[in-house]
Write a protein that holds these residues in place. Sequence first.
Motif, PDB file in Angstrom:
ATOM      1  N   GLU A   1      24.989  38.959  49.130  1.00  0.00           N
ATOM      2  CA  GLU A   1      24.934  39.952  48.061  1.00  0.00           C
ATOM      3  C   GLU A   1      25.556  41.274  48.505  1.00  0.00           C
ATOM      4  OE1 GLU A   1      24.063  40.027  44.961  1.00  0.00           O
ATOM      5  OE2 GLU A   1      24.066  42.214  44.691  1.00  0.00           O
ATOM      6  N   MET A   2      25.214  41.714  49.712  1.00  0.00           N
ATOM      7  CA  MET A   2      25.638  43.048  50.120  1.00  0.00           C
ATOM      8  C   MET A   2      27.065  43.093  50.652  1.00  0.00           C
ATOM      9  SD  MET A   2      23.118  44.773  49.177  1.00  0.00           S
ATOM     10  CE  MET A   2      22.818  46.379  49.893  1.00  0.00           C
ATOM     11  N   THR A   3      27.486  42.070  51.388  1.00  0.00           N
ATOM     12  CA  THR A   3      28.821  42.138  51.982  1.00  0.00           C
ATOM     13  C   THR A   3      29.869  41.392  51.152  1.00  0.00           C
ATOM     14  OG1 THR A   3      28.460  40.225  53.425  1.00  0.00           O
ATOM     15  CG2 THR A   3      27.854  42.364  54.286  1.00  0.00           C
ATOM     16  N   GLN A   4      29.592  40.118  50.866  1.00  0.00           N
ATOM     17  CA  GLN A   4      30.571  39.315  50.129  1.00  0.00           C
ATOM     18  C   GLN A   4      30.776  39.824  48.704  1.00  0.00           C
ATOM     19  OE1 GLN A   4      29.881  35.191  50.946  1.00  0.00           O
ATOM     20  NE2 GLN A   4      30.969  34.509  49.129  1.00  0.00           N
ATOM     21  N   MET A   5      29.693  40.259  48.048  1.00  0.00           N
ATOM     22  CA  MET A   5      29.772  40.646  46.645  1.00  0.00           C
ATOM     23  C   MET A   5      30.127  42.121  46.461  1.00  0.00           C
ATOM     24  SD  MET A   5      29.261  37.739  45.336  1.00  0.00           S
ATOM     25  CE  MET A   5      29.065  38.027  43.590  1.00  0.00           C
ATOM     26  N   HIS A   6      30.146  42.897  47.541  1.00  0.00           N
ATOM     27  CA  HIS A   6      30.550  44.307  47.453  1.00  0.00           C
ATOM     28  C   HIS A   6      31.683  44.520  48.456  1.00  0.00           C
ATOM     29  CE1 HIS A   6      26.483  44.772  45.628  1.00  0.00           C
ATOM     30  NE2 HIS A   6      27.090  45.703  44.928  1.00  0.00           N
ATOM     31  N   ASP A   7      32.886  44.716  47.970  1.00  0.00           N
ATOM     32  CA  ASP A   7      33.996  44.827  48.917  1.00  0.00           C
ATOM     33  C   ASP A   7      34.025  46.184  49.616  1.00  0.00           C
ATOM     34  OD1 ASP A   7      34.805  46.432  46.887  1.00  0.00           O
ATOM     35  OD2 ASP A   7      36.691  45.382  46.462  1.00  0.00           O
ATOM     36  N   ASP A   8      33.108  47.089  49.227  1.00  0.00           N
ATOM     37  CA  ASP A   8      33.051  48.382  49.906  1.00  0.00           C
ATOM     38  C   ASP A   8      31.942  48.421  50.959  1.00  0.00           C
ATOM     39  OD1 ASP A   8      31.074  48.196  48.030  1.00  0.00           O
ATOM     40  OD2 ASP A   8      31.437  50.161  47.111  1.00  0.00           O
ATOM     41  N   ILE A   9      31.457  47.254  51.346  1.00  0.00           N
ATOM     42  CA  ILE A   9      30.435  47.205  52.386  1.00  0.00           C
ATOM     43  C   ILE A   9      30.886  46.272  53.507  1.00  0.00           C
ATOM     44  CG2 ILE A   9      28.053  46.540  52.935  1.00  0.00           C
ATOM     45  CD1 ILE A   9      27.250  47.362  50.188  1.00  0.00           C
TER      46      ILE A   9
END
Length: 451
Positions: A58-66
């Motif tokens: 959720e945090m890395t794969q789904m948010h390209d700014d993380i």
Amino acid sequence: MAKNKKKQTELDKIVSLCRRRGFIFQSSEIYGGLNGAYDYGPLGVQLKNNIRDLWWKEMTQMHDDIVGLDASILMASKVWEASGHIKNFSDPMVDCKECKSRFRADQIDLEAPCPVCGSKDSFTEPRNFNLMFQTHIGANSGSASEIYLRPETAQGIYVNFRNVVDSSRVQVPFGIAQIGKSFRNEITTKNFIFRSCEFEQMEMQFFCKPGDDEKWFPYWREQRMAFYEKMGIRMDHLRWHQHGPKELAFYAKDAYDIEYNFVEPMQWQELEGVHSRTDYDLTQHSKFCGKQQDYLDPVTHEKYIPYVVETSAGLTRNVLMALCDAYDEEVLTTEKGEDVRTVLHFHPNLAPVKVAVLPLVKKDGIAEMAKELELSLREEFSTFYDQGGAIGRRYRRMDEIGTPYCVTVDYDTKEDNTVTLRFRDSMEQVRIPMSELVATIKESTKNYKRK
RNA sequence: GCGAAAGUAGCUCAGUGGUAGAGCUCCACCUUGCCAAGGUGGAUGUCGCGGGUUCAAGUCCCGUCUUUCGCUCCA
């Protein structure tokens, strides 16, 4: 003789189930146990890993700014001086010699009588209780080698802020996510794994331009709550709690906690914090290490120390929440009378075992066929094969560990390659071709709704 | 850490100084054509741990560890 006849709480039942079925054990149990430490058994570690993986995705794969990070548990002691932990985590305490009550020395008037028993001049000298675990690095145990186990994962992110900026082509605003263990010498451990000395955190520190935190703070609150909905948690068991001025940490601009309504006797307890931390941490590290932990905007050429919006969730607490949220005792009326079914309604993505394959009977090649089917499903799902005992009993065993799908192989399977797919929550079953099994289970997982 | 209570089989518990028990669970075989508790057989304990009293301790005493409830703390 007075036995502890207090009725078993909901939490007691969950603790008991966890032990009985191999989710969670007490640490060092054969030696009498170690307070505040727990071991995750075969099912527990799988559940924990599933939650961890969902969060990470959720945090890395789904948010390209993380971007991700895994910092060391051991860090230079200076880190904790800068963060304020050495000062703020050592609470001087005093005891009342008369009534044995304990107080924080900075929270009461040491000249006044004891607020509990009224005794005068009965306080001990203030003594320090450092909530950080301390040890020594290197063979010598001088004060120069004193080191701490990290009491939070956040500092590992802050001290790597410049490393990540310099090496990853990230631009503010961006976030760094990390999952890892932290350690706190808690005075009292309580409520099973809810508060333990060794716990796991899932944290994301989002760096943004000062002022933009006003925008990102509500954004991340919304994102984080949506995550629990995706996890299949009952939303009426979650709520926001905004920190009042007194609760707010001295560096925090604003802070909300996601609270979950755990089972009796815990009720509403903190699960995750979404906090607006300003530039406090990076500023502190700038001061203590002597190097500016700032950011140069490549477009506007502005230079500033970013503000931080933090989402900090307890992985260990999430495990307990998942168990509490899933736990259910259903009363079923059958021909044989009333029957209680213990069932864990995990979202299929959380369930330690996703698919159980069961031969209806052992003979006539049914068992062999079922075993073969189970082997073929391993690539897609975590599976379990069980041929022991009556079919209904095996279903119930799977219910108790939260297995969402049971596949039963029977005589018809030999004829037409169809199997029975049985759903945990509804106990309904459908007859489908073996070839459609994987797709059907995936589709059902995608559309899963907790009753 | 302080105060109070508790700790016997995997689980729930019985056992009030005289050979360690029951039910459920678990394992094997039989039975079982889809929702627990059918049959036969079997396994399981340094009675939390250590010390003391006693001819004899699961039982009495002391210490210790753990658990639960309060104080304190908290992701």
